[in-house]
Write a protein that holds these residues in place. Structure first.
Motif, PDB file in Angstrom:
ATOM      1  N   MET A 163       0.848  -1.200   0.000  1.00 18.84           N
ATOM      2  CA  MET A 163       0.000   0.000   0.000  1.00 18.84           C
ATOM      3  C   MET A 163       0.875   1.237   0.000  1.00 18.84           C
ATOM      4  O   MET A 163       1.899   1.297   0.673  1.00 18.84           O
ATOM      5  CB  MET A 163      -0.900  -0.007   1.241  1.00 18.84           C
ATOM      6  N   ILE A 164       0.436   2.268  -0.702  1.00 16.05           N
ATOM      7  CA  ILE A 164       1.228   3.485  -0.800  1.00 16.05           C
ATOM      8  C   ILE A 164       1.145   4.292   0.480  1.00 16.05           C
ATOM      9  O   ILE A 164       2.128   4.811   0.973  1.00 16.05           O
ATOM     10  CB  ILE A 164       0.703   4.355  -1.959  1.00 16.05           C
ATOM     11  N   PHE A 165      -0.057   4.416   1.017  1.00 13.85           N
ATOM     12  CA  PHE A 165      -0.275   5.327   2.121  1.00 13.85           C
ATOM     13  C   PHE A 165      -0.470   4.577   3.427  1.00 13.85           C
ATOM     14  O   PHE A 165      -1.001   3.480   3.461  1.00 13.85           O
ATOM     15  CB  PHE A 165      -1.519   6.192   1.853  1.00 13.85           C
ATOM     16  N   GLY A 166      -0.095   5.226   4.530  1.00 14.66           N
ATOM     17  CA  GLY A 166      -0.340   4.668   5.845  1.00 14.66           C
ATOM     18  C   GLY A 166       0.738   3.703   6.285  1.00 14.66           C
ATOM     19  O   GLY A 166       1.755   3.519   5.641  1.00 14.66           O
ATOM     20  N   ARG A 167       0.502   3.075   7.406  1.00 14.04           N
ATOM     21  CA  ARG A 167       1.467   2.157   7.981  1.00 14.04           C
ATOM     22  C   ARG A 167       1.398   0.807   7.294  1.00 14.04           C
ATOM     23  O   ARG A 167       0.390   0.420   6.733  1.00 14.04           O
ATOM     24  CB  ARG A 167       1.165   1.986   9.469  1.00 14.04           C
ATOM     25  N   ASP A 168       2.507   0.062   7.369  1.00 15.08           N
ATOM     26  CA  ASP A 168       2.512  -1.285   6.827  1.00 15.08           C
ATOM     27  C   ASP A 168       1.630  -2.183   7.668  1.00 15.08           C
ATOM     28  O   ASP A 168       1.548  -2.036   8.886  1.00 15.08           O
ATOM     29  CB  ASP A 168       3.939  -1.860   6.839  1.00 15.08           C
ATOM     30  N   SER A 223      -3.394  10.295   5.419  1.00 14.54           N
ATOM     31  CA  SER A 223      -2.183   9.484   5.332  1.00 14.54           C
ATOM     32  C   SER A 223      -1.115  10.013   6.280  1.00 14.54           C
ATOM     33  O   SER A 223      -0.450   9.246   6.981  1.00 14.54           O
ATOM     34  CB  SER A 223      -1.663   9.477   3.890  1.00 14.54           C
ATOM     35  N   ALA A 224      -0.963  11.340   6.316  1.00 13.48           N
ATOM     36  CA  ALA A 224       0.027  11.946   7.220  1.00 13.48           C
ATOM     37  C   ALA A 224      -0.351  11.721   8.676  1.00 13.48           C
ATOM     38  O   ALA A 224       0.509  11.462   9.511  1.00 13.48           O
ATOM     39  CB  ALA A 224       0.144  13.438   6.926  1.00 13.48           C
ATOM     40  N   ALA A 225      -1.646  11.802   8.963  1.00 14.50           N
ATOM     41  CA  ALA A 225      -2.098  11.583  10.356  1.00 14.50           C
ATOM     42  C   ALA A 225      -1.821  10.148  10.800  1.00 14.50           C
ATOM     43  O   ALA A 225      -1.387   9.915  11.930  1.00 14.50           O
ATOM     44  CB  ALA A 225      -3.594  11.889  10.469  1.00 14.50           C
ATOM     45  N   LEU A 226      -2.034   9.188   9.900  1.00 16.14           N
ATOM     46  CA  LEU A 226      -1.753   7.786  10.235  1.00 16.14           C
ATOM     47  C   LEU A 226      -0.257   7.561  10.408  1.00 16.14           C
ATOM     48  O   LEU A 226       0.166   6.838  11.307  1.00 16.14           O
ATOM     49  CB  LEU A 226      -2.316   6.879   9.153  1.00 16.14           C
ATOM     50  N   ALA A 227       0.528   8.206   9.556  1.00 17.59           N
ATOM     51  CA  ALA A 227       1.979   8.069   9.676  1.00 17.59           C
ATOM     52  C   ALA A 227       2.471   8.638  11.001  1.00 17.59           C
ATOM     53  O   ALA A 227       3.339   8.045  11.667  1.00 17.59           O
ATOM     54  CB  ALA A 227       2.668   8.756   8.508  1.00 17.59           C
TER      55      ALA A 227
END
Length: 456
Positions: A1-6, A448-452
């Motif tokens: 997946m491109i966005f978020g955590r693995d 995505s940034a918030a999840l990261a």
């Protein structure tokens, strides 16, 4: 997946053991729910997906023989308690916003003013209006609702409002009038030609026996400047006549002028109420109400993660809470874990990403785009204006680390071959401004940034 955590990060359960009947790690389980679901799949023939709850809301709890809330009823309650696709329409499901609601009531009741509610998209303005309507109707106000569109017409909208106001509320009609008057409305007082604001205010000034509130939701969508001028003229004329009709306008804006323009003649007749991000306690109340309705339980870490990633948005709290709780239900659990929140958020990001044009998906994976990721995130935050436009100065301010020159250079590089942005050259000494070319990219980047950040 491109966005978020693995997948498989901290707090996630990807082992398939989450459906065990016994309680491990404080998880609350629905008795035999997983086994029954598996049986249902086998019985369906081929294991194809099926609806979990009938549209009739009849879930057969008594026949299930399970103690307390069943998974089917919990799922049904979850769709109501944490719906992200529809506004809240009743006080029983409304959380927070007590100060804004009190200020709105005071503006209508005590100041006899017209009200403009403004704020960012998805911040809960329409939900607030629905709950206000229920409250006002209890106080015997006649509340009429209209949703504005790009091509809204003054004559059409207010004729529709007038049709809903019984003529028996007119001062010239006796309460003991014959039955024919009972079937008439204020629209019968409007002539065949287009009605203007002065004529309408004169007609509405005859209202007695009640007070009327006209709600124009999504007012920011109106493109016709003549419509906006007529609304300003109507507000002035209603106020000058002390008519028992008040308008409430709602729309996406960061300040009052963005929504109604510079109209000094009506400023004293208007109360502007900003609907901002919700406080953490108010966001927590949304999840608490969902727990009461569904019988589920959000772990403290799961609740904190949802609130942190929402950035004060009730829409995101409902969306992420719904997805996380849905994953727990799929696994036969009543307890929602931090892993459920992470997995649910990744699923949302995957859906949002797949909804973008493939060209945009490919651009977002390019190394030169990833190298300016902080600038993109700052641009996503800066784009929260009603029309989506922002400047390099706005991006620099949101970034906190990139200067204006660096921000401008990065944005310009993404307006050519990599066409993530539209660019509009500045005129008359104004800065050039930018806007995301594809709707949905800024929302995707922000979440995505918030999840990261949550994974740090």
């Amino acid at each position: 997946m491109i966005f978020g955590r693995d997948r498989g990060g901290p707090g996630q359960d990807i082992s398939g053991q989450g459906a065990r009947q016994e309680d491990k790690g404080g998880r609350r389980l629905f008795g035999q729910a997983r086994a029954r679901a598996a049986h249902g799949e086998r019985a369906s023939g081929g294991g194809l997906p099926r609806f979990a709850v009938a549209a009739t809301d009849e879930v057969g709890d008594a026949a299930a023989g399970l103690p307390g809330q069943t998974p089917q009823r919990a799922r049904l309650a979850l769709a109501d308690a944490l719906s992200a696709s529809q506004p809240v329409t009743s006080r029983s499901r409304f959380a927070g916003r007590h100060d804004v609601l009190s200020a709105l009531i005071a503006a209508i009741e005590q100041q006899r003013a017209h009200v403009v509610l403004y704020g960012e998209r998805g911040i809960g303005k329409t939900s607030l209006i629905h709950v206000f309507t229920e409250t006002a109707e209890e106080a015997r106000y006649l509340v009429l609702y209209g949703s504005c569109g790009v091509e809204a017409k003054f004559d059409e909208m207010f004729r529709a409002f007038a049709e809903q106001i019984p003529l028996l509320y007119h001062a010239a009609v006796s309460p003991t009038a014959d039955e024919r008057e009972h079937n008439r409305s204020f629209s019968d007082l409007i002539g065949p030609g287009p009605v203007g604001p002065r004529e309408l205010a004169e007609i509405f000034s005859g209202i007695v026996g009640t007070r009327v509130i006209l709600i124009l939701d999504e007012y920011d969508r109106v493109a016709d400047q003549a419509f906006r001028r007529d609304i300003a003229e109507l507000i002035k004329n209603l106020s000058d006549r002390a008519a028992r009709v008040q308008l409430i306008l709602t729309g996406v804006a960061s300040n009052l002028d963005e929504l109604i323009g510079f109209t000094p003649s009506i400023r004293r007749n208007i109360v502007g109420l900003h609907v901002g991000p919700m406080a953490e306690a108010e966001l927590a109340e949304i999840l608490e109400r969902a727990e009461d309705a569904t019988g589920m339980l959000f772990a403290p870490s799961a609740r904190a993660l949802i609130i942190r990633m929402s950035g004060g948005s009730p829409y995101l709290v409902r969306l992420l809470g719904n997805r996380a709780a849905g994953r727990a239900l799929d696994d036969g659990r009543q307890a929602v874990s931090e892993g459920d929140v992470i997995a649910g958020t990744e699923a949302v990001l995957a859906e949002w990403n797949s909804g973008l044009p493939r060209r945009v998906q490919a651009h977002l994976q390019r190394p030169e785009v990833r190298s300016v990721w902080p600038i993109l995130i700052a641009a996503a935050r800066a784009s929260g204006t009603p029309d989506g436009w922002f400047t390099a100065h706005d991006v620099s301010a949101e970034s906190g680390s990139a200067d204006e020159k660096t921000a401008r250079s990065s944005l310009d590089r993404l307006t050519g071959e990599i066409d993530l942005f539209d660019r509009e050259d500045g005129t008359g000494g104004r800065e050039a401004r930018y806007r995301f070319r594809t709707q949905g990219v800024s929302q995707l980047l922000s979440l995505s940034a918030a999840l990261a950040r949550a994974g740090r």
